[in-house]
Design an enzyme around this catalytic site. Structure first.
Site, PDB file in Angstrom:
ATOM      1  N   ARG A 199       8.366  -5.876  30.131  1.00  0.00           N
ATOM      2  CA  ARG A 199       9.080  -6.446  28.951  1.00  0.00           C
ATOM      3  C   ARG A 199       9.808  -7.724  29.311  1.00  0.00           C
ATOM      4  NH1 ARG A 199      14.112  -5.990  31.357  1.00  0.00           N
ATOM      5  NH2 ARG A 199      14.388  -4.084  32.496  1.00  0.00           N
ATOM      6  N   TYR A 235      17.558  -9.956  38.507  1.00  0.00           N
ATOM      7  CA  TYR A 235      16.565  -9.211  39.414  1.00  0.00           C
ATOM      8  C   TYR A 235      15.183  -9.598  39.243  1.00  0.00           C
ATOM      9  CZ  TYR A 235      16.558  -6.368  34.956  1.00  0.00           C
ATOM     10  OH  TYR A 235      16.541  -6.209  33.540  1.00  0.00           O
ATOM     11  N   HIS A 248      16.494  -5.268  29.300  1.00  0.00           N
ATOM     12  CA  HIS A 248      16.284  -3.947  29.416  1.00  0.00           C
ATOM     13  C   HIS A 248      17.022  -3.435  27.933  1.00  0.00           C
ATOM     14  CE1 HIS A 248      16.473   0.350  30.011  1.00  0.00           C
ATOM     15  NE2 HIS A 248      17.926   0.340  29.985  1.00  0.00           N
TER      16      HIS A 248
HETATM   17  C1  LIG Z   1      18.680  11.119  32.716  1.00  0.00           C
HETATM   18  C2  LIG Z   1      19.016   9.469  32.832  1.00  0.00           C
HETATM   19  N1  LIG Z   1      19.716   8.958  33.832  1.00  0.00           N
HETATM   20  C3  LIG Z   1      19.581   7.571  33.642  1.00  0.00           C
HETATM   21  C4  LIG Z   1      19.952   7.211  32.559  1.00  0.00           C
HETATM   22  C5  LIG Z   1      20.303   5.605  32.372  1.00  0.00           C
HETATM   23  N2  LIG Z   1      19.115   4.800  32.118  1.00  0.00           N
HETATM   24  C6  LIG Z   1      19.004   4.402  30.908  1.00  0.00           C
HETATM   25  S1  LIG Z   1      17.362   3.398  30.912  1.00  0.00           S
HETATM   26  C7  LIG Z   1      17.179   3.724  32.489  1.00  0.00           C
HETATM   27  C8  LIG Z   1      16.115   3.081  33.250  1.00  0.00           C
HETATM   28  C9  LIG Z   1      14.745   3.512  32.562  1.00  0.00           C
HETATM   29  O1  LIG Z   1      13.402   2.842  32.916  1.00  0.00           O
HETATM   30  P1  LIG Z   1      12.083   3.042  32.590  1.00  0.00           P
HETATM   31  O2  LIG Z   1      11.786   4.776  32.368  1.00  0.00           O
HETATM   32  O3  LIG Z   1      11.196   2.387  33.506  1.00  0.00           O
HETATM   33  O4  LIG Z   1      11.967   2.731  31.097  1.00  0.00           O
HETATM   34  P2  LIG Z   1      12.198   1.148  30.377  1.00  0.00           P
HETATM   35  O5  LIG Z   1      13.590   0.906  30.146  1.00  0.00           O
HETATM   36  O6  LIG Z   1      11.558   0.115  31.584  1.00  0.00           O
HETATM   37  O7  LIG Z   1      11.228   1.199  29.318  1.00  0.00           O
HETATM   38  C10 LIG Z   1      18.254   4.326  33.137  1.00  0.00           C
HETATM   39  C11 LIG Z   1      18.145   4.893  34.594  1.00  0.00           C
HETATM   40  C12 LIG Z   1      19.357   7.717  31.534  1.00  0.00           C
HETATM   41  N3  LIG Z   1      19.487   7.158  30.322  1.00  0.00           N
HETATM   42  N4  LIG Z   1      19.106   9.074  31.532  1.00  0.00           N
END
Ligand SMILES: Cc1ncc(C[n+]2csc(CCOP(=O)(O)OP(=O)(O)O)c2C)c(N)n1
Length: 360
Positions: free
Chosen positions: A259, A273, A263
């Site tokens: 991306r 990071y 985020h």
């Molecule tokens: C169960 C849960 N734990 C933590 C979060 C906080 N959180 C939001 S986005 C994220 C990272 C997710 O990363 P990824 O699955 O790689 O997706 P990307 O955002 O990179 O598309 C986290 C930990 C959440 N939304 N739900």
């Protein structure tokens, strides 16, 4: 003594059709797409890049709420979606609004979703999808269930779910792929490995070299695909769909992507990071630039055509945000009416209270 432990990770090589220069490097795997289809894929990617830019701008103006940028991930999102049919069911994550739009969710509703308005979560009749999941991984087990439902009904359709590398670190992921494998669910699991779960690099989330190889433990098909190569993503998803429908079971597709933006728009600063060097490396693999070169070499794309798509996207965004602005404001009573067919007694009282306030 003969070594008996063997590492199978090397069997998961990244599948690619177009290299970074837009050259076909895997002619045998070239999908059977008409010139019009190829152009349509390009239109959708360009449109989505503009939609992303406009959404970021609207967010900064305070006109959108939650927004997770998509630039860089267009080939993963739209290449996989292009392999689907209308009857297929999408269970997306929060970054997967583009797939919903091309599946039939009106743009103004996507904006309402972003604003937290309930109407943004109401899929129109015939749009087979649920609204984007914010809880990481929660849609994965559900996708196994929807895919099993299709199998039990003997329906020629698949459930497809999208998550990130972070999602693939959740327990739900392992449960979902295992269940789907055990029951032969007609499900495709797409993990968009954009290298980071917010600020946590994928290497810190798993000791596995690929996410694709996790399919082995679930007894399902798994493939790692160049997620910046729209033809490779399309071809892998198309085959996964055919396999699922013909009873050959689910597939896990890992798309290697990035991306470009933060985020979400809620204050993330990727410079804390990620290095500029890594950003540049990935931007050199850009899915739109690569596919544009491929189409131009075939005489299928011009600057005018691209400009037409850009203008159309800008106009449609403008109209959609206007329509979103015109929607009636969300009321507390709406939330109660949507949740319950018949209100429990304790809420009836509250509803009356709120209705009185809202009518003033
Ligand atoms: C169960 C849960 N734990 C933590 C979060 C906080 N959180 C939001 S986005 C994220 C990272 C997710 O990363 P990824 O699955 O790689 O997706 P990307 O955002 O990179 O598309 C986290 C930990 C959440 N939304 N739900």
């Amino acid at each position: 003594m003969k070594r008996i432990l063997e590492n199978i990770e090397s069997q998961f090589e990244m599948f690619q059709i177009l290299n970074e220069k837009g050259e076909v490097v895997n002619e045998d795997a070239m999908p059977d797409l008409s010139d019009e289809d190829l152009k349509e894929i390009m239109r959708r990617m360009v449109y989505t890049r503009i939609l992303d830019q406009r959404s970021i701008a609207l967010n900064r103006q305070g006109r959108l709420g939650f927004y997770a940028p998509t630039a860089g991930q267009e080939a993963s999102q739209l290449g996989s979606h292009f392999a689907l049919e209308k009857e297929d069911f999408i269970l997306p994550g929060y970054r997967d609004v583009p797939q919903l739009i091309w599946h039939g969710l009106p743009l103004y509703q996507a904006f309402l979703f972003s604003r937290g308005h309930f109407h943004g979560n109401q899929m129109p009749e015939g749009v087979n999808a649920v609204s984007p999941q914010i809880i990481i991984g929660a849609q994965i087990t559900q996708a196994a269930g929807v895919g099993l439902g299709y199998k039990k009904r003997g329906q020629e359709a698949v459930a497809i779910t999208y998550t990130g590398d972070g999602g693939a670190s959740q327990g739900d992921f392992y449960e979902g792929i295992n269940f789907a494998g055990a029951f032969g669910a007609q499900t495709i699991f797409v993990v968009q490995n954009n290298q980071f779960a917010i600020s946590v690099p994928v290497e810190q989330q798993s000791a596995a070299r690929t996410i694709a190889q996790k399919a082995v433990a679930a007894g399902i098909e798994g493939i790692q695909v160049d997620g910046m190569d729209v033809l490779a993503v399309y071809a892998a998803t198309k085959e996964a769909r055919e396999r699922a429908i013909s009873g050959d079971g689910p597939t896990l597709i890992e798309t290697m992507t990035y991306r470009y933006g933060p985020h979400t728009m809620a204050g993330d600063d990727p410079t804390r990071y990620r290095t500029e060097e890594t950003d540049n490396e990935w931007e050199a693999k850009d899915p739109i630039v690569r596919f544009r070169t491929f189409l131009e070499n075939k005489g299928l794309w011009s600057e005018e055509e691209e400009n037409e798509v850009i203008d159309k996207a800008k106009e449609e965004v403008k109209a959609a945000i206007k329509k979103a602005d015109e929607q009636p404001k969300q009321k507390v009573t709406d939330l109660m009416d949507i949740m319950y067919e018949e209100l429990p007694a304790f809420l009836k009282e509250q509803r009356e209270e709120y209705q009185e306030k809202e009518s003033k």
